[in-house]
Every structure is written in C-alpha cells, then in structure tokens.
Scaffold this motif. Structure first.
Motif, PDB file in Angstrom:
ATOM      1  N   TYR A  82      35.690  34.052  45.675  1.00 47.08           N
ATOM      2  CA  TYR A  82      35.971  34.440  44.315  1.00 47.08           C
ATOM      3  C   TYR A  82      35.343  34.040  43.283  1.00 47.08           C
ATOM      4  O   TYR A  82      34.732  32.895  43.429  1.00 47.08           O
ATOM      5  CB  TYR A  82      37.539  34.118  44.333  1.00 47.08           C
ATOM      6  CG  TYR A  82      38.604  34.431  45.322  1.00 47.08           C
ATOM      7  CD1 TYR A  82      39.316  35.751  45.280  1.00 47.08           C
ATOM      8  CD2 TYR A  82      38.699  33.710  46.528  1.00 47.08           C
ATOM      9  CE1 TYR A  82      40.227  36.152  46.324  1.00 47.08           C
ATOM     10  CE2 TYR A  82      39.528  34.137  47.602  1.00 47.08           C
ATOM     11  CZ  TYR A  82      40.423  35.396  47.325  1.00 47.08           C
ATOM     12  OH  TYR A  82      41.075  35.579  48.405  1.00 47.08           O
ATOM     13  N   TYR A  83      35.633  34.982  42.079  1.00 46.58           N
ATOM     14  CA  TYR A  83      34.768  34.557  40.963  1.00 46.58           C
ATOM     15  C   TYR A  83      36.173  34.224  39.980  1.00 46.58           C
ATOM     16  O   TYR A  83      36.761  34.710  39.916  1.00 46.58           O
ATOM     17  CB  TYR A  83      33.902  35.747  40.085  1.00 46.58           C
ATOM     18  CG  TYR A  83      32.704  36.255  41.284  1.00 46.58           C
ATOM     19  CD1 TYR A  83      31.814  35.309  41.782  1.00 46.58           C
ATOM     20  CD2 TYR A  83      32.416  37.562  41.278  1.00 46.58           C
ATOM     21  CE1 TYR A  83      30.861  35.661  42.350  1.00 46.58           C
ATOM     22  CE2 TYR A  83      31.587  38.078  42.048  1.00 46.58           C
ATOM     23  CZ  TYR A  83      30.368  37.093  42.633  1.00 46.58           C
ATOM     24  OH  TYR A  83      29.519  37.412  43.233  1.00 46.58           O
ATOM     25  N   LEU A  84      35.867  33.236  39.439  1.00 48.05           N
ATOM     26  CA  LEU A  84      36.814  32.677  38.404  1.00 48.05           C
ATOM     27  C   LEU A  84      36.097  32.741  36.969  1.00 48.05           C
ATOM     28  O   LEU A  84      34.998  32.235  36.553  1.00 48.05           O
ATOM     29  CB  LEU A  84      36.880  31.047  38.756  1.00 48.05           C
ATOM     30  CG  LEU A  84      37.732  30.832  39.752  1.00 48.05           C
ATOM     31  CD1 LEU A  84      38.341  29.251  39.792  1.00 48.05           C
ATOM     32  CD2 LEU A  84      38.726  31.724  40.182  1.00 48.05           C
ATOM     33  N   LEU A  85      36.606  33.379  36.089  1.00 50.22           N
ATOM     34  CA  LEU A  85      36.113  33.974  34.916  1.00 50.22           C
ATOM     35  C   LEU A  85      37.113  33.364  33.734  1.00 50.22           C
ATOM     36  O   LEU A  85      38.055  34.029  33.380  1.00 50.22           O
ATOM     37  CB  LEU A  85      36.024  35.387  34.836  1.00 50.22           C
ATOM     38  CG  LEU A  85      35.445  36.103  36.265  1.00 50.22           C
ATOM     39  CD1 LEU A  85      35.529  37.795  35.907  1.00 50.22           C
ATOM     40  CD2 LEU A  85      33.974  35.699  36.059  1.00 50.22           C
ATOM     41  N   PRO A  86      36.798  32.454  33.202  1.00 49.41           N
ATOM     42  CA  PRO A  86      37.433  31.937  31.918  1.00 49.41           C
ATOM     43  C   PRO A  86      37.324  32.896  30.932  1.00 49.41           C
ATOM     44  O   PRO A  86      36.567  33.723  30.836  1.00 49.41           O
ATOM     45  CB  PRO A  86      36.709  30.650  31.506  1.00 49.41           C
ATOM     46  CG  PRO A  86      35.821  30.051  32.730  1.00 49.41           C
ATOM     47  CD  PRO A  86      35.549  31.463  33.401  1.00 49.41           C
ATOM     48  N   PHE A  87      38.490  32.967  29.928  1.00 54.63           N
ATOM     49  CA  PHE A  87      38.622  33.821  28.919  1.00 54.63           C
ATOM     50  C   PHE A  87      39.370  33.298  27.823  1.00 54.63           C
ATOM     51  O   PHE A  87      40.453  32.393  28.072  1.00 54.63           O
ATOM     52  CB  PHE A  87      39.401  35.384  29.455  1.00 54.63           C
ATOM     53  CG  PHE A  87      39.919  36.141  28.292  1.00 54.63           C
ATOM     54  CD1 PHE A  87      39.045  36.904  27.661  1.00 54.63           C
ATOM     55  CD2 PHE A  87      41.203  36.043  28.217  1.00 54.63           C
ATOM     56  CE1 PHE A  87      39.446  37.662  26.625  1.00 54.63           C
ATOM     57  CE2 PHE A  87      41.449  37.123  27.031  1.00 54.63           C
ATOM     58  CZ  PHE A  87      40.728  37.572  26.365  1.00 54.63           C
ATOM     59  N   SER A  88      39.015  33.587  26.631  1.00 56.52           N
ATOM     60  CA  SER A  88      39.878  33.122  25.351  1.00 56.52           C
ATOM     61  C   SER A  88      39.639  34.657  24.518  1.00 56.52           C
ATOM     62  O   SER A  88      38.485  35.199  24.342  1.00 56.52           O
ATOM     63  CB  SER A  88      39.093  32.068  24.604  1.00 56.52           C
ATOM     64  OG  SER A  88      40.158  31.905  23.671  1.00 56.52           O
ATOM     65  N   SER A  89      40.720  34.963  23.819  1.00 58.37           N
ATOM     66  CA  SER A  89      40.929  36.192  23.154  1.00 58.37           C
ATOM     67  C   SER A  89      39.935  36.091  21.798  1.00 58.37           C
ATOM     68  O   SER A  89      39.748  37.379  21.230  1.00 58.37           O
ATOM     69  CB  SER A  89      42.405  36.493  22.755  1.00 58.37           C
ATOM     70  OG  SER A  89      42.939  35.420  21.911  1.00 58.37           O
ATOM     71  N   GLY A  90      39.661  35.017  21.205  1.00 60.75           N
ATOM     72  CA  GLY A  90      39.134  35.090  19.934  1.00 60.75           C
ATOM     73  C   GLY A  90      40.075  34.921  18.773  1.00 60.75           C
ATOM     74  O   GLY A  90      39.592  35.220  17.443  1.00 60.75           O
ATOM     75  N   CYS A  91      41.263  35.136  19.003  1.00 61.12           N
ATOM     76  CA  CYS A  91      42.339  35.069  17.896  1.00 61.12           C
ATOM     77  C   CYS A  91      42.313  33.671  17.203  1.00 61.12           C
ATOM     78  O   CYS A  91      42.510  33.801  16.004  1.00 61.12           O
ATOM     79  CB  CYS A  91      43.822  35.175  18.606  1.00 61.12           C
ATOM     80  SG  CYS A  91      43.922  36.995  19.055  1.00 61.12           S
TER      81      CYS A  91
END
Length: 602
Positions: A334-343
């Motif tokens: 699996y690929y784990l992709l961290p994300f943050s919205s930028g808000c």
C-alpha cells in the motif's frame, strides 16, 4: 564516540573503527589530516595497541611515500596483530636454555643488536632500565612480556579514553545530550492495544446532500475486497506496532509537500492507522503552532503502475489531534499518503521579522566559531524532524531527505564516508552530536557567514526568529492484529500526482454531487466530513469553464484558498479540487454554505 548501551553492543567492524579513530585523533586533530612521516605512522599504530617492527614500517612506508590518510591507516592496522603475552613468552623461552625464567644481559643484547630489526646498544640499555633486573643482571622475561603487552593495552585505553572525553566535551559545548540507545527496531512487535474497535460490513446506500456518511454501492464493490470499516469490538490480543515520522513543508508558492510511504502487510489483518502532529522535545517552554494543523492519511493499494493504484480508505475519525482509520486490510503493498488541507498551514508574512533575526554563529573568546544556543535548539528540532524512524540517528537515506529539501541533490557515498571519519557516528549513522559538528564545520569553512545556514532553517519552515511557522512535523502509527507491518519512506512528493488522485477519488466516492446551476455538464462534488469539508469541480464539457466560489455565507470557517470569494478555471473534460474548509474554532458550531456559480464558459 558516544557510549553504547549493553543492549546495543557494537559489532567487530564498529569496534575496530572506534579503535582506529581513537588512535588517529590522539595524534591528529582531524581524521582528514594525513600521516606525514614513518615516525607518525609508528606512533598511531602504538596508540592503537600495536608494536610494529622496523621491517613492517619499512614495508608500509615505502621509498617515495609522502603521506597516508586515515583509510590507509585502517588498512595497515588490520594487518598488524596485537602482541600477545603467550607469543612473546614462546620466543623468550626458546632462548632460555636453563628454563629458569631469566636471560642474561649479554644474551639479550646480542639477540637485539645482531638479528631481525637491529637495535642500538643504547636502545637495549633503555629496555633493561625499564625492566625488572635481578642482582645478577638477568632479565625476568615473564615480567618483561607482561609489561610490554600491558603498555600496548594502556596506549590503546588512553586513546579511547581521550576520544570519549573529547566527545563528552563536544556534547557540552554543543548543548546536546549523550546519545540514548536506539529505540526498538521498526520490525519488532510490541503489545500495543488499539482503542476499542468494532467490525462489520456497513450497509451502503447512495448518498444525498447531508452530513451523514455512506458510500455508493459501486464504491463498495470496488473496495470491499480490500478493506472493511470497523464497527464491532474485537477480542483483546497482541497487536504489532510500527511508526514513522515525517513533516509537511510549504514551498515558495504555498504548495504543501511531504514524504510518502509504503506499507507492506504479509497477511490480511485488522489494522488501526493514525496520523498526528508531532511535538518536539526542545519546545517544552515554547508554543507549537503546528499542533492545531489538520492532518489526514490516504491509503492506496499499489497497482502494477502508479496510475493503476486504487484508493482503499482514508482517516475519518478524530481523537484530539490524532486522525484515525480502523478496518481490515488485505495482504499486499500500500501507499500511505499524508495530507494537510492548507487551511491552517499557510505561508506567513516575513515583514514582521524582516529587521530582526537570531544570531546563528558567533566567535568565542579563543577566536573560534561556535553555534548559538538558539540555533543549536533549532538544529536539534530539525534532527528530530528528519529522524524518520525515531532511533536518535540519521541514516544516509534520512540525511538525503534534508539534502534534497535544501539543494535538490543527494549526498554521495564518498561524502558520507568523510562524515563517518570526522563526525560522531554510530553504526554508519550520524548522531545528533555529529549533526551539530557537521553544521559547525560548514559554518567555520564559510568564515562564520550564515547565508547557507539561513537557507537550511528557512527551507525547514523557520523564520528569522527561529520560530517553526511554515512546517508541521507529524507521526504515523500503524497497529496490526495479525502481522508485523513494514513501513518505509517512499519519496518526497509535492502532492500533485498520486495524492491528488487519491484526494479527488475520496471526494467523488464519499461526497454528494450536484450540477452547477443551469449547467448540467459541470458538477460540484462536496465531501462533508465531521472535521473537514472538501469540494471538487468536474467539468464534463468540451470547453473551459470559470466558476465563482462564494464563502460569505459560511460561519466559523476558514478556507484553504484564504479568500471568501474567488474564481477557479477548470479545463475541458477535467476536474479540480475547489477548496477545503475547516472550523476556525472546533469547540463552536460551524456552518458550511458555499455558493458556486458559472462565470465564463468558452
């Protein structure tokens, strides 16, 4: 070198390298300094506990030799065996025809001045003056052999003691702590019990525009073979845990980037995934503004090629600052992709600190350069941010993460070898002390100029007051019930490819669609999660459209766009994320009531 804990015993190669470095640095200031004479070579060999013969020295230092480096010395030291007491005793016993344990002065003198490496009468007399001679002028060779071996051991011990003493002094000068033993390997199992979870295959129905969460049946058919969402309590059992650190960074254009990761499961297992902002030890008495930054983790089942990867799940639930997903994952990669919205992680204006900056480097009373206390604290935080496995050491792979961030180029093996020779390392990994030493060397070589050092700290998200304002360190935790998970960093990604693919897919699968008013060929998908709203514009027409977005009717909301009213241009037959919206104050009610309308279609 740092002291090693008994649970982290060094191997033979590491022990040998420490001995080499200790002897070398007892004679020279740096392991980059060359040996310039046969006498210096003899001296460092003796400090390493060896007793080279003149013939050996002549063999190593051949006619025409002008210098040797540290690597040459290590090679020679491997050839020079330590003098053992039994071997020396055997040589003297062959000369002791009486077998009484003594040799006469004349017999020893003849031996040493006529055969092998010939010595002068003065050198022989010096030996006798240091040895135990009885009333008859005879040499007690047993005591002499013990004295010779003991002297070699004392030389080696003295060099190791000096190295450790220097390392301790450097730790005090750099303000860092002695290196702690590494944490358990990421592949080791621990009895980590995840929070209470429940298991079932949820009843999935088509979604209407509401805040309740469900998926279309088509989504279920694509995903149920890979994962299932948790809704029932499993029995308590041993869970296997692993973790990995990372950090969200803002580039000059405001785009958020971070490392991505790969997760391998050897067998199907119930899994708990979580991601959270990570506090830093150096910030005990300082604010951590990034701790309120939103995070998320998207999980994709790896395909034969990246474009064929399939979205499996993403973190829905929030517990304080931690974002969580619980469910079952099939065996696979699996690929784990961290994300943050930028808000909440945004570019900050530097005007307020334009005329202020912390001093990074200063000159000591002795005229040497040193790192300021504030800068050392920032460097300690940077070290923790790139110490991905949290073992207190930087591998070449982890250090290259920093190099790619700063210069776009990786550190070569040759350069890493120089680091190994000159800076504090353990098992070919850079300690925090060594990281400080490396930074100080770079500052010294630049004559105290701080331009490159500011490039380092600003790239890592610090302002000129050394406040971490444009980055968010995070930690990913994985708990598996049935198998030990393997988690490794994959690459540094700008978030515009596979992550964007996962984000768009999550909004279309989990969101509700509505056509733009009067425009059936333009759809607005809106994902309404408990803690985040995300929208996607899908343009199915054969012409470009410009959509106006109005957030003025929202309440207690902040947008990733940073504007209440803005316009988005979407090319023909493409889709684009419109915005992400978060509550400004999570303790208060918040209302999302965005209005989209068509401006231009051509």
């Amino acid at each position: 070198m740092a002291y090693l804990d008994s649970s982290d015993a060094p191997d033979e190669e590491q022990t040998f390298y420490v001995q080499c470095r200790a002897a070398y640095l007892s004679v020279f200031r740096s392991s980059l300094t060359n040996i310039s004479s046969k006498r210096e070579l003899c001296r460092v060999l003796q400090l390493a506990g060896r007793n080279p013969s003149q013939a050996s020295l002549d063999e190593y230092w051949k006619t025409g030799t002008t210098h040797m480096n540290f690597d040459d010395f290590c090679t020679i030291l491997k050839k020079e065996w330590k003098s053992e007491n039994n071997e020396l005793m055997g040589i003297f016993q062959k000369l002791d025809t009486n077998g009484d344990g003594y040799l006469t002065h004349s017999k020893v003198e003849k031996l040493l001045t006529t055969g092998g490496d010939k010595m002068t009468p003065e050198e022989v007399q010096a030996i006798f003056s240091l040895s135990d001679i009885n009333e008859d002028g005879k040499l007690n060779y047993a005591e002499f052999c013990q004295q010779l071996v003991s002297t070699a051991e004392k030389c080696q011990t003295a060099s190791l003691t000096k190295l450790r003493s220097d390392a301790k002094l450097k730790r005090q000068n750099f303000g860092s702590h002695p290196d702690s033993p590494p944490k358990p390997s990421l592949t080791s199992a621990t009895q980590s019990q995840p929070p209470e979870t429940t298991w079932s295959d949820p009843d999935v129905t088509p979604r209407k525009e509401s805040r309740t969460s469900s998926r279309p049946s088509s989504a279920r058919s694509r995903r149920s073979s890979v994962s299932s969402v948790v809704t029932a309590t499993p029995s308590i059992s041993k869970w296997h845990h692993t973790f990995m650190r990372g950090c969200f960074f803002l580039d000059e254009g405001g785009t958020i980037s971070s490392l991505q990761y790969k997760l391998h499961l050897a067998q199907t297992s119930n899994v708990t995934l979580s991601i959270r902002p990570m506090s830093l030890d150096q910030r005990a008495d300082k604010p951590c503004p990034w701790m309120n930054v939103d995070t998320a983790l998207f999980v994709m089942l790896a395909g034969d090629v990246e474009a064929d990867s399939t979205l499996v799940c993403f973190t829905h639930t929030k517990d304080k600052e931690k974002y969580i997903w619980r469910g079952e994952l099939k065996a696979g990669l699996y690929y784990l992709l961290p994300f943050s919205s930028g808000c909440k992680l945004k570019k900050r204006s530097r005007k307020s600190v334009a005329n202020k900056s912390i001093q990074l480097v200063y000159k000591t009373v002795s005229g040497e350069f040193d790192l300021s206390r504030d800068f050392r604290e920032a460097l300690s935080e940077i070290f923790d941010m790139i110490d991905l496995d949290g073992n207190g050491l930087l591998s070449l792979e982890e250090y290259n993460f920093l190099e790619l961030m700063i210069s776009g180029e990786e550190c070569k093996m040759g350069t890493w070898a120089i680091c190994r020779e000159n800076f504090d390392m353990r098992k070919n990994q850079l300690t925090k002390q060594g990281f400080m030493e490396l930074t100080l060397m770079e500052a010294t070589e630049k004559g105290g100029d701080s331009d490159d050092l500011w490039t380092l700290v600003e790239t890592m998200g610090y302002n000129r007051m050394l406040e971490l304002v444009e980055a968010c360190p995070f930690q990913i935790d994985i708990d598996c019930e049935s198998t030990q998970p393997s988690l490794q960093p994959l690459r540094l990604d700008s978030g515009l490819s596979i992550l964007n693919q996962a984000l768009q897919k999550s909004i279309t699968l989990e969101g509700a669609a509505k056509p733009l008013k009067g425009q059936d060929h333009v759809l607005i998908y809106t994902y309404r999660g408990e803690h985040r709203v995300s929208s996607l514009i899908v343009n199915k027409s054969n012409q470009k459209v410009t959509v106006s977005v109005n957030n003025k009717h929202n309440s207690n909301c902040c947008s990733s766009r940073g504007l209440n009213v803005f316009a988005i241009e979407v090319a023909a037959r493409t889709k684009m994320v419109c915005q992400h919206v978060l509550p400004i104050n999570e303790k208060q009610d918040w209302t999302y009531n965005c209005v989209e309308s068509l401006l231009i279609s051509k």
